[in-house]
Write a protein that holds these residues in place. Structure first.
Motif, short mmCIF file in Angstrom:
data_model
loop_
_atom_site.label_atom_id
_atom_site.label_comp_id
_atom_site.label_asym_id
_atom_site.label_seq_id
_atom_site.Cartn_x
_atom_site.Cartn_y
_atom_site.Cartn_z
N GLY A 21 0.79 -1.22 0.00
CA GLY A 21 0.00 0.00 0.00
C GLY A 21 0.83 1.27 0.00
N PHE A 22 2.12 1.17 0.27
CA PHE A 22 2.97 2.35 0.28
C PHE A 22 3.52 2.63 -1.12
N GLU A 23 3.49 3.89 -1.50
CA GLU A 23 4.02 4.35 -2.78
C GLU A 23 5.06 5.43 -2.50
N PRO A 24 6.05 5.60 -3.40
CA PRO A 24 7.03 6.67 -3.18
C PRO A 24 6.36 8.04 -3.09
N GLN A 42 -2.37 6.14 1.97
CA GLN A 42 -3.58 6.72 2.53
C GLN A 42 -4.27 5.61 3.30
N ALA A 43 -4.07 5.58 4.62
CA ALA A 43 -4.61 4.51 5.46
C ALA A 43 -6.14 4.57 5.50
N THR A 44 -6.67 5.76 5.63
CA THR A 44 -8.11 6.03 5.56
C THR A 44 -8.26 7.34 4.80
N PRO A 45 -9.47 7.74 4.44
CA PRO A 45 -9.61 9.00 3.71
C PRO A 45 -9.00 10.21 4.42
N ASP A 46 -8.96 10.17 5.75
CA ASP A 46 -8.40 11.31 6.48
C ASP A 46 -7.12 10.98 7.24
N ARG A 47 -6.47 9.87 6.90
CA ARG A 47 -5.25 9.47 7.61
C ARG A 47 -4.18 9.06 6.62
N ALA A 112 5.28 7.08 10.28
CA ALA A 112 4.83 8.29 10.96
C ALA A 112 3.32 8.37 10.83
N HIS A 113 2.63 8.33 11.96
CA HIS A 113 1.17 8.42 12.00
C HIS A 113 0.80 9.79 12.57
N VAL A 114 0.05 10.56 11.79
CA VAL A 114 -0.28 11.93 12.18
C VAL A 114 -1.74 12.02 12.61
#
Length: 147
Positions: A21-24, A42-47, A112-114
């Motif tokens: 799921g990770f892209e450069p 994009q883990a969720t639409p807002d994360r 990094a989770h914001v």
């Protein structure tokens, strides 16, 4: 520990094993490019989650990820997440606080989770947790201002 130990580069298998799921990252400055390669999903639409594989370039004399490198990752992740959430409105860091809890080592995948607290007309407030797996290694809190 000798100096050769502190500069161990991740093995090719470690460097090529980017989680699904990770892209450069195709955004950010030339400075961010020096940190990477840096990845985003994009883990969720807002994360948004930012990730990097630690290698020898990222380490200090003790062979663990340098605090300045981790701080740069947190600051960049906060900025990217706020920009995405704020329709790409340009903002700059005005305050950044960090607390280190544990170390990251060469070969570790750091995410990094914001968590955005508030985006106002002039200021944005957010927290960021750097993690290796489920283990939190750093907490950062940032305030950003529109330019």
């Amino acid at each position: 520990m000798n100096s050769s130990t502190a500069h161990v580069i991740a093995t090719p298998a470690e460097a090529s094993s980017i989680p699904e799921g990770f892209e450069p990252v195709d955004r950010g400055s030339a400075f961010l490019a020096l940190l990477g390669p840096v990845y985003m999903k994009q883990a969720t639409p807002d994360r948004t989650v930012i990730g990097v594989r630690i290698d020898g370039r990222h380490t200090n004399v003790k062979g663990i990820a340098h605090g300045g490198m981790l701080t740069t990752l947190a600051d960049s992740a906060l900025g990217i997440a706020i920009a995405i959430a704020n329709n790409e409105k340009p903002m700059v860091t005005v305050n950044l606080s960090t607390d280190f809890v544990a170390a990251a080592h060469p070969g570790d995948w750091v995410e990094a989770h914001v968590d955005i607290q508030r985006i106002g007309a002039r200021l944005a407030f957010a927290n960021c947790y750097l993690q290796v797996g489920e283990k939190r290694i750093m907490r950062a809190s940032g305030v950003f201002a529109s330019v």
